[in-house]
Design a protein around this motif. Structure first.
Motif, short mmCIF file in Angstrom:
data_model
loop_
_atom_site.label_atom_id
_atom_site.label_comp_id
_atom_site.label_asym_id
_atom_site.label_seq_id
_atom_site.Cartn_x
_atom_site.Cartn_y
_atom_site.Cartn_z
N GLU A 111 -0.30 2.95 8.14
CA GLU A 111 -0.51 2.28 6.84
C GLU A 111 0.34 2.92 5.74
O GLU A 111 0.85 2.23 4.85
CB GLU A 111 -1.99 2.21 6.47
CG GLU A 111 -2.65 3.52 6.09
CD GLU A 111 -4.14 3.34 5.75
OE1 GLU A 111 -4.85 4.34 5.76
OE2 GLU A 111 -4.57 2.20 5.48
N LYS A 112 0.57 4.24 5.83
CA LYS A 112 1.42 4.91 4.84
C LYS A 112 2.88 4.50 5.01
O LYS A 112 3.63 4.39 4.04
CB LYS A 112 1.31 6.44 4.97
CG LYS A 112 -0.02 6.99 4.51
CD LYS A 112 -0.06 7.10 3.00
CE LYS A 112 -1.37 7.71 2.55
NZ LYS A 112 -1.63 7.44 1.12
N ASN A 113 3.28 4.29 6.27
CA ASN A 113 4.63 3.82 6.52
C ASN A 113 4.85 2.47 5.85
O ASN A 113 5.88 2.22 5.22
CB ASN A 113 4.88 3.67 8.03
CG ASN A 113 5.64 4.85 8.61
OD1 ASN A 113 6.85 4.98 8.41
ND2 ASN A 113 4.93 5.72 9.32
N VAL A 114 3.85 1.59 5.99
CA VAL A 114 3.97 0.24 5.42
C VAL A 114 3.94 0.31 3.90
O VAL A 114 4.66 -0.41 3.21
CB VAL A 114 2.86 -0.68 5.97
CG1 VAL A 114 2.90 -2.05 5.31
CG2 VAL A 114 2.99 -0.82 7.49
N ALA A 115 3.10 1.21 3.37
CA ALA A 115 2.93 1.28 1.91
C ALA A 115 4.09 1.99 1.21
O ALA A 115 4.25 1.87 -0.01
CB ALA A 115 1.63 2.02 1.60
N PHE A 116 4.91 2.70 1.98
CA PHE A 116 5.91 3.58 1.41
C PHE A 116 6.79 2.93 0.34
O PHE A 116 6.95 3.45 -0.76
CB PHE A 116 6.78 4.16 2.53
CG PHE A 116 7.81 5.13 2.04
CD1 PHE A 116 7.46 6.45 1.78
CD2 PHE A 116 9.12 4.73 1.81
CE1 PHE A 116 8.41 7.36 1.32
CE2 PHE A 116 10.07 5.63 1.35
CZ PHE A 116 9.71 6.94 1.10
N GLY A 117 7.33 1.76 0.68
CA GLY A 117 8.26 1.08 -0.25
C GLY A 117 7.58 0.72 -1.56
O GLY A 117 8.19 0.81 -2.63
N HIS A 126 -4.15 0.57 -5.93
CA HIS A 126 -5.08 -0.40 -5.37
C HIS A 126 -4.32 -1.56 -4.74
O HIS A 126 -4.58 -1.97 -3.61
CB HIS A 126 -6.02 -0.87 -6.48
CG HIS A 126 -6.99 -1.89 -6.02
ND1 HIS A 126 -8.05 -1.59 -5.17
CD2 HIS A 126 -7.07 -3.24 -6.23
CE1 HIS A 126 -8.72 -2.69 -4.91
NE2 HIS A 126 -8.14 -3.70 -5.53
N GLU A 127 -3.37 -2.07 -5.51
CA GLU A 127 -2.53 -3.19 -5.06
C GLU A 127 -1.75 -2.80 -3.79
O GLU A 127 -1.64 -3.57 -2.85
CB GLU A 127 -1.57 -3.57 -6.21
CG GLU A 127 -0.50 -4.58 -5.87
CD GLU A 127 -1.02 -6.01 -5.77
OE1 GLU A 127 -2.21 -6.22 -6.11
OE2 GLU A 127 -0.25 -6.89 -5.33
N THR A 128 -1.21 -1.59 -3.79
CA THR A 128 -0.44 -1.10 -2.65
C THR A 128 -1.30 -1.12 -1.38
O THR A 128 -0.90 -1.61 -0.34
CB THR A 128 0.05 0.34 -2.90
OG1 THR A 128 0.94 0.31 -4.01
CG2 THR A 128 0.77 0.90 -1.69
N LYS A 129 -2.50 -0.59 -1.52
CA LYS A 129 -3.40 -0.51 -0.37
C LYS A 129 -3.74 -1.90 0.16
O LYS A 129 -3.71 -2.16 1.37
CB LYS A 129 -4.69 0.22 -0.80
CG LYS A 129 -5.26 1.09 0.31
CD LYS A 129 -6.40 1.94 -0.20
CE LYS A 129 -7.33 2.36 0.91
NZ LYS A 129 -6.79 3.17 1.96
N LYS A 130 -4.00 -2.81 -0.79
CA LYS A 130 -4.38 -4.17 -0.44
C LYS A 130 -3.24 -4.87 0.31
O LYS A 130 -3.44 -5.49 1.36
CB LYS A 130 -4.73 -4.93 -1.72
CG LYS A 130 -5.17 -6.35 -1.49
CD LYS A 130 -5.76 -6.95 -2.77
CE LYS A 130 -5.48 -8.42 -2.88
NZ LYS A 130 -4.23 -8.81 -3.49
N ARG A 131 -2.02 -4.73 -0.24
CA ARG A 131 -0.89 -5.43 0.38
C ARG A 131 -0.52 -4.83 1.73
O ARG A 131 -0.16 -5.55 2.68
CB ARG A 131 0.31 -5.43 -0.57
CG ARG A 131 0.20 -6.60 -1.55
CD ARG A 131 1.13 -6.52 -2.71
NE ARG A 131 2.54 -6.53 -2.33
CZ ARG A 131 3.53 -6.48 -3.22
NH1 ARG A 131 3.26 -6.41 -4.52
NH2 ARG A 131 4.78 -6.48 -2.82
N ALA A 132 -0.61 -3.51 1.85
CA ALA A 132 -0.30 -2.87 3.14
C ALA A 132 -1.31 -3.35 4.19
O ALA A 132 -0.95 -3.65 5.33
CB ALA A 132 -0.35 -1.36 3.00
#
Ligand SMILES: Nc1ncnc2c1ncn2[C@@H]1O[C@H](COP(=O)(O)OP(=O)(O)OP(=O)(O)O)[C@@H](O)[C@H]1O
Ligand SMILES: [Mg+2]
Length: 388
Positions: A111-117, A126-132
């Protein structure tokens, strides 16, 4: 050289300007003296799955890298959604690229890999977590969010790479042989999944591959590349049923190509051509729009569209017919494959389905036969057929 009858317009000459998403205009790319891409233009409509298909070294990756901004064209323009982005660096273009080697960060969870960008761009936590999370659901990896890349299979890692590219909500996704490292079964599975994801999110995909089946099963449009140029672009059916060059005719499936000279057409919708040993064959005149009259002409027919008859039988009246001799008959399980030679010395391949009662084949080596096919199934190509 042959006379070419009056031709009709390209049947696929359509496409509205507003929907253009990715456009290359007369792009050239040279490395020193080595011309890699020579005068390439393409138009990709918004929301389409577009495949660049061609043999190794034909310039697929180079073309994709020019769209992504990783290479600068020597001349020509790159447009995204109508804007000239030729000089813009990759991060200023609304496209994301998934490369063959997926290069995930090994020390970060999935999930951190996906959220990285998103984190790097300062998108709120919050938005980052939701979108990832959404993206991981989309690629069906929600249950592996806490794993590290080292604990994933190749297919799972590739899906993380996909989620990581899509989370940025690009206008378009560029994929360079993304399934190349996977075994065949996983490849087929991920092809279906990629197609589903593309349909679900509706963004433009440009997919580079040298696997014709992959391109045919996924793409709305396939551009067949050869030696730095697009030889033909169209749907899988267009390319298979109406290839326009010897290269396309044999890169997508196989074709029987027979050199001919073109004669003027009759009163009906057919034109007549003649083989070197004088046999007249017919094809639909509107198939001949692509002939320029500059190079040798050959007609073509796919092996599964040709039927075999005994020398004493009468093929259907309006079919194209050629006498031939059987060289070899091979049982392939689902089909029987015949190698034949016509009286004019032309080698032909015929594939007959293995229907009840003919699994041993009706004809054997040395036998004189006739081959026939529907004149409407005949296509025509221009260019040297030797080695094609
Ligand atoms: N940086 C470079 N400098 C010089 N030549 C290059 C460079 N990059 C690519 N080429 C050459 O350009 C041609 C096209 O390369 P490209 O990588 O686009 O091919 P490809 O169609 O993607 O092939 P493959 O299917 O093997 O990946 C090749 O002949 C290659 O050697
Ligand atoms: Mg490549």
């Amino acid at each position: 050289m042959t006379t070419v009858p009056e031709t009709t317009q390209h049947p696929a000459a359509t496409g509205s300007v507003e929907q253009r998403d990715i456009c290359l205009e007369r792009v050239h790319k040279r490395y020193g003296d080595h011309v890699v891409i020579g005068d390439l233009s393409l138009d990709i409509e918004q929301g389409k799955f577009y495949a660049l298909l061609g043999p190794s070294g034909c310039g697929k990756t180079t073309t994709l890298r020019m769209i992504g901004g990783f290479e600068l064209p020597t001349s020509g323009r790159v447009l995204l959604a109508g804007d000239d982005v030729t000089q813009l660096p990759p991060h200023k273009r609304e496209v994301n690229t998934v490369f063959q080697s997926y290069a995930l960060f090994p020390h970060l969870t999935v999930e951190k890999n996906v959220a990285f960008g998103l984190e790097r761009r300062g998108v709120d936590k919050h938005e980052t977590k939701k979108r990832a999370k959404e993206m991981l659901e989309l690629v069906q990896l929600g249950h592996l969010a806490k794993r590290k890349p080292g604990q994933l299979s190749g297919g799972q890692a590739q899906r993380v790479a996909l989620a990581r590219a899509l989370v940025n909500r690009p206008r378009a996704l560029l994929l360079d042989e993304p399934l190349g490292a996977l075994d065949l079964r996983l490849r087929r599975q991920l092809q279906d999944e990629l197609k589903r994801i593309q349909r679900d999110i509706g963004i433009t995909f440009v997919h580079v591959t040298h696997d014709q089946e992959e391109a045919m099963s996924m793409a709305d449009t396939i551009a067949v590349m050869n030696k730095g140029a697009i030889e033909q672009a169209g749907s899988a059916e267009d390319l298979y049923e109406r290839p326009e060059s010897p290269f396309v005719a044999n890169f997508l499936g196989t074709s029987n190509l027979i050199p001919v000279t073109v004669e003027q057409g009759g009163a009906d919708e057919f034109s007549t051509v003649r083989t070197s040993d004088g046999h007249a064959l017919r094809l639909l005149r509107n198939r001949m729009w692509n002939l320029k009259g500059e190079q040798p002409v050959a007609i073509g027919v796919r092996p599964e569209k040709v039927r075999l008859w005994g020398a004493d039988q009468t093929p259907p009246e309006h079919d194209n017919v050629l006498p031939a001799k059987v060289l070899q008959a091979t049982f392939l399980g689902v089909s029987l494959q015949y190698a034949l030679k016509t009286a004019g010395g032309q080698e032909l391949t015929v594939i007959e389905p293995n229907l009840v009662g003919n699994s041993k084949g009706t004809f054997g080596p040395g036998q004189d036969v006739q081959v026939s096919w529907d004149a409407r199934q005949t296509f025509v190509v221009e260019g040297e057929t030797a080695g094609a």
